[in-house]
Design an enzyme around this catalytic site. Structure first.
Site, PDB file in Angstrom:
ATOM      1  CB  CYS A 319      28.582  52.294  30.153  1.00 42.88           C
ATOM      2  SG  CYS A 319      28.649  53.404  31.543  1.00 42.88           S
ATOM      3  NE  ARG A 418      34.765  49.863  36.005  1.00 40.18           N
ATOM      4  CZ  ARG A 418      34.213  50.767  35.183  1.00 40.18           C
ATOM      5  NH1 ARG A 418      32.967  51.102  35.319  1.00 40.18           N
ATOM      6  NH2 ARG A 418      34.936  51.301  34.220  1.00 40.18           N
TER       7      ARG A 418
END
Ligand code: RVP
Length: 504
Positions: A319, A418
């Protein structure tokens, strides 16, 4: 004036557990890792309790049906990834729910027109040497034959040789029909001296395979997580965009629990999604929400009726949200804050809402720390991506086996829902994740057992036999940068410089 948090934000590596008194009863075999998955009122029991505190991340590179089955066999739950069509996701859920222990759905299927080169490529990718052949190459297509490593010689055969020329044709294979029990299948395997038994239905379609090598593992699995019909429990990811189409299909397919998959969950979109589920299904459909990183975020989602709350922004191994957007919080600080809020909520309302720590677990001891800091269970991506059962390719890179692992916010996954904040655009505006390799680590079972052996052992050192006791009794200290060095091997010359300790 902006609100400034008093404390810096910290990660798991900045903490250690200080051992407490342990009695002679504190032995690893007495430790229970049972943990609630969904909310429950004081004095009641949660409708789903896991046997181990692990769930797999809602990611293309992690949670497919094969991993879901393997994890449920160990006592945890997978959340099948939602960044695919609702129909495909429902089909994956259905595969898990219809799985019969010992009957393996093929994930390495050939067509008769494929070549030896394709066989070798598939073998490298999946690690399997036995491959059924079906007319259309699907795991349930018309059964044409089977290929094993005894059917070809790489040194003599042309790479372009078609599969139809060297497979064992269906007419020469020993098969069994779909009504055959596992015990009968194993008897056939022994009597006929074969290593695998294709199960074929009355229309000649492949159903599954039974392998001789699995014989031992069919024996009891003490921790496996089953529903009331003895099917494996499985979860599924949803988003805040297409829930009206997706949720009914997932429920119809048999999903036991849902989880809203969003990079930032302190938002009205989550409330709208939960409200829709409550309106159509009441509280019979269980749904987790997130991700949040502070007490206010937890409180909001708990008040919305979330069955569990997921914590973590920017800590995932793949991430880059913090770099791209400058939002997030050190995973340990976020978790501690949220777990305090959960306990307060319980005191005030009598309702316990479990907390899931999502992302950023690197070492096994991080698992124990997260549980000691208050997490009811952990969501892991990188950890599971390394195993045989994850859906990604296994590759040989510079002499080492690796598996692919990519973020849901990467250009590869493009999971726009998302990250979506509303508006017309239905695409990722910028990436928040990377595409990577992780070291291949073998079967899920061996690795999970290894990691949990360490968790149990540390719990004993803290005098705890249950996760609730660990949360109560744990004594946790921050560590200085210098003492971090002291914690690893230091001032010695390591014999094996390729030691894979980092990934254990
Ligand atoms: P890790 O276990 O550290 O690999 O982290 C997995 C978590 O990272 C996921 O459960 C999810 O919350 C988050 N994630 C997934 N994709 C991305 C991204 O592309 N940024 N982040």
């Amino acid at each position: 004036m902006a609100k400034f948090f008093e404390e810096e934000s910290h990660t798991f590596s900045e903490y250690l557990l200080v051992p407490g008194y342990s009695s002679s009863k504190n032995i690893p075999s007495n430790v229970s890792l049972e943990t609630p998955l969904v909310r429950y009122a004081k004095g009641e029991k949660p409708s789903i309790t896991m046997h181990i505190p692990m769930v797999s991340a809602i990611m293309q590179a992690v949670s497919g049906p094969r991993l879901a089955i393997a994890l449920a066999q160990e006592g945890g739950i997978s959340f099948i990834y939602g960044s695919q069509s609702p129909e495909n996701e429902a089909q994956m859920v259905r595969e898990v729910k219809s799985y019969k222990a010992g009957f393996v759905i093929s994930d390495s299927t050939l067509t008769p027109d494929m070549t030896l080169a394709d066989v070798l490529e598939l073998k490298e990718r999946t690690g399997h040497t036995t491959m059924p052949v079906t007319e259309d190459g699907t795991p349930t297509g018309k059964f044409c034959g089977i290929v094993t490593s005894r059917d070809y010689r790489v040194s003599r055969d042309e790479p372009q040789k078609p599969v139809r020329e060297f497979m064992t044709a269906a007419s020469d294979c020993i098969t069994a029909n779909a009504r055959t029990s596992l015990k009968e299948c194993n008897d056939i395997i022994w009597e006929q001296k074969v290593n695998q038994l294709p199960i074929v239905d009355d229309n000649g379609n492949l159903v599954s395979l039974v392998f001789r090598k699995d014989y031992d593992s069919h024996k009891s699995r003490p921790d496996e997580l089953l529903d009331e019909h003895k099917r494996y429990i499985v979860g599924a990811g949803i988003n805040t965009r297409d829930y009206a189409q997706r949720v009914p299909l997932l429920i119809d397919a048999g999903a036991d629990v849902l989880c809203i998959d969003s990079s930032e969950g302190f938002s009205e979109w989550q409330k709208l999604t939960i409200d829709w589920i409550r309106e159509h299904y009441g509280t019979s459909v269980k749904v987790g929400a997130g991700n949040v990183v502070d007490a206010a975020g937890f409180r909001y989602l708990a008040d919305c009726g979330a069955d569990f709350v997921k914590v973590g922004i920017g800590g995932g191994s793949i991430c880059i949200t913090r770099e791209q957007k400058g939002i997030g919080r050190g995973q340990a600080s976020a978790l501690i804050d949220v777990c305090r809020a959960r306990d307060e909520y319980y005191e005030q309302t009598g309702v316990y809402v479990p907390v899931c720590s999502d992302g950023g677990i690197v070492y096994d001891y991080h698992m124990t720390l997260a549980l000691a800091m208050g997490a009811d269970f952990l969501m892991l991506g990188r950890y599971f991506a390394r195993f045989d059962e994850s859906p990604t390719r296994r590759l040989n890179v510079n002499g080492s086996y690796v598996k692919e692992y990519w973020g849901e916010g990467s250009a590869r996954a493009r999971n726009w829902a998302r990250y979506d904040l509303g508006g017309k655009k239905k695409a990722l505006s910028f990436v928040e994740g990377v595409d990577s390799y992780v070291p291949y680590a073998g079967p899920l079972k061996d690795n999970v057992e290894g990691s949990l052996t360490k968790v149990r052992s540390t719990m004993c050192n803290c005098g705890a036999l249950t996760l609730a006791e660990l949360r109560d009794k744990a004594r946790i200290t921050r560590v200085s940068a210098t003492s971090l060095v002291e914690g690893g091997a230091h001032d010695v010359m390591l014999k094996d410089s390729n030691s894979d300790m980092n990934f254990r």
